[in-house]
Write an enzyme that holds these catalytic residues in place. Structure first.
Site, PDB file in Angstrom:
ATOM      1  N   GLY A 104       0.887  -1.197   0.017  1.00 50.03           N
ATOM      2  CA  GLY A 104      -0.054  -0.072   0.001  1.00 50.03           C
ATOM      3  C   GLY A 104       0.699   1.229   0.179  1.00 50.03           C
ATOM      4  N   ASP A 149       2.428  -2.783   8.272  1.00 48.69           N
ATOM      5  CA  ASP A 149       1.467  -3.029   7.186  1.00 48.69           C
ATOM      6  C   ASP A 149       0.375  -1.813   7.411  1.00 48.69           C
ATOM      7  OD1 ASP A 149       0.235  -3.727   4.906  1.00 48.69           O
ATOM      8  OD2 ASP A 149      -0.093  -5.655   5.622  1.00 48.69           O
ATOM      9  N   GLY A 150      -0.105  -1.461   6.219  1.00 52.84           N
ATOM     10  CA  GLY A 150      -1.179  -0.357   6.391  1.00 52.84           C
ATOM     11  C   GLY A 150      -2.534  -1.046   6.328  1.00 52.84           C
ATOM     12  N   ASP A 170      -7.179  -0.103   5.415  1.00 55.20           N
ATOM     13  CA  ASP A 170      -8.105   0.726   4.744  1.00 55.20           C
ATOM     14  C   ASP A 170      -8.941   1.218   5.790  1.00 55.20           C
ATOM     15  OD1 ASP A 170      -7.522   0.031   1.935  1.00 55.20           O
ATOM     16  OD2 ASP A 170      -8.156  -2.114   2.568  1.00 55.20           O
ATOM     17  N   LYS A 185      -8.702  -4.627   5.423  1.00 55.07           N
ATOM     18  CA  LYS A 185      -7.498  -4.831   4.594  1.00 55.07           C
ATOM     19  C   LYS A 185      -8.016  -5.480   3.096  1.00 55.07           C
ATOM     20  CE  LYS A 185      -3.282  -5.525   5.732  1.00 55.07           C
ATOM     21  NZ  LYS A 185      -3.003  -4.493   5.254  1.00 55.07           N
ATOM     22  N   GLY A 186      -7.221  -5.032   2.037  1.00 49.44           N
ATOM     23  CA  GLY A 186      -7.466  -5.652   0.945  1.00 49.44           C
ATOM     24  C   GLY A 186      -7.984  -4.782  -0.233  1.00 49.44           C
ATOM     25  N   GLY A 187      -7.878  -3.388   0.003  1.00 50.10           N
ATOM     26  CA  GLY A 187      -8.271  -2.410  -1.137  1.00 50.10           C
ATOM     27  C   GLY A 187      -7.289  -2.341  -2.238  1.00 50.10           C
ATOM     28  N   GLU A 223      -0.886 -10.757   2.914  1.00 50.05           N
ATOM     29  CA  GLU A 223      -1.012  -9.910   3.880  1.00 50.05           C
ATOM     30  C   GLU A 223      -1.118 -10.683   5.212  1.00 50.05           C
ATOM     31  OE1 GLU A 223      -1.831  -5.425   1.963  1.00 50.05           O
ATOM     32  OE2 GLU A 223      -3.354  -6.537   2.627  1.00 50.05           O
ATOM     33  N   LYS A 225      -8.256   6.758   7.959  1.00 49.29           N
ATOM     34  CA  LYS A 225      -8.581   5.412   8.105  1.00 49.29           C
ATOM     35  C   LYS A 225      -8.775   4.919   9.686  1.00 49.29           C
ATOM     36  CE  LYS A 225      -6.991   5.060   3.900  1.00 49.29           C
ATOM     37  NZ  LYS A 225      -5.903   4.225   3.622  1.00 49.29           N
TER      38      LYS A 225
END
Length: 270
Positions: free
Chosen positions: A62, A117-118, A120, A130-132, A139, A157
């Site tokens: 991301g 990690d980022g 959404d 997550k998963g955008g 991940e 977010k």
């Protein structure tokens, strides 16, 4: 500014309010800069507080992770740290290589000390969507191998409840042959599934693993643990973008330049 054209006795005019256009453009650019500065601030603080010499690090995917890898490379170079990096996606792998960091994978490094990690969206309980970007399977695999998952994100977010900010649903990685029956099942669960379509090619988005992405819209709060379990047990769903009880701490870059840190409560006395 006024533009006039005279032809066969007709006068056409159009008035452009240039100051208004310029102000709108400047405002959009300023907002974009605020978001990017917020990502940068969150990534810097997370790397500084969680990465150390000898760290086995999972590197997420991301736009915010781009800043994390930048700060990671500086930390490694300035201090001579030895950090082993395991990527969650093709993007992450390329970032690691571009910054000349030590690249590994889960075959060689199956246990990770920290995963950065980022997200959404992140709620007050550190439950994540997550998963955008379509990388939720890798991940989650990498996150499950980590002793500590650290989330980095900008102020957009941060939510009290999932769905406050993120309106695109829960990303699900689905086996292509099963996407129609899976979507029917999701409707039975009270969700609103949509097959994610590609923007630069005809047809659906295809993940790094050759699967489709279905975004499951929802309304209101849920028992996220129970919903994640139900979806994971549905044949054809490879993985969900719900991350329940994974994150230990989240760093949010805020509009005023500060970084808000949300930590998972630690039970004591047991």
């Amino acid at each position: 500014a006024v533009v006039s054209t005279q032809s066969t006795g007709l006068v056409l005019s159009r008035t452009f309010h240039l100051p208004l256009i310029l102000r709108a453009t400047a405002s959009t650019a300023m907002s974009a800069n605020l978001v990017e500065d917020a990502k940068d601030a969150a990534a810097f603080k997370a790397v500084q507080e969680n990465v150390y010499d000898g760290c086995r690090l999972g590197v997420g995917s991301g736009s915010t992770v781009v800043y994390a890898v930048k700060h990671l490379a500086k930390l490694v170079n300035d201090n001579g740290f030895k950090v082993t990096c395991v990527p969650t996606s093709f993007q992450a792998r390329q970032l690691i290589l571009e910054h000349k960091l030590t690249l590994s994978d889960l075959s060689e490094t199956p246990v990770l000390d920290v995963v950065i990690d980022g997200a959404d969206e992140c709620d007050a309980e550190l439950t994540l969507i997550k998963g955008g970007g379509g990388c939720q399977l890798q991940e989650k695999i990498v996150a499950a191998c980590g002793k500590k998952m650290v989330v980095i994100a900008d102020f957009r977010k941060k939510s009290v409840q999932l769905g406050d900010q993120w309106k695109k649903g829960i990303p699900l990685e689905v086996v292509p042959m099963a996407h129609v029956p899976v979507m029917k099942k999701l409707e039975e669960y009270g969700l609103r599934p949509v097959l994610r379509l590609a923007k630069s090619k005809a047809g659906p988005v295809v993940s790094d693993n050759g699967n489709f992405i279905v975004d499951a819209g929802f309304t209101g709060p849920h028992n996220w643990d129970a919903l994640e379990t139900k979806m994971s047990r549905t044949p054809g769903i490879v993985e969900t973008g719900l991350f329940v009880n994974y994150a230990k701490v989240a760093y949010f870059g805020m509009e005023d330049g500060s970084v808000s840190v949300l930590r998972k409560p630690t039970l004591t006395g047991f």
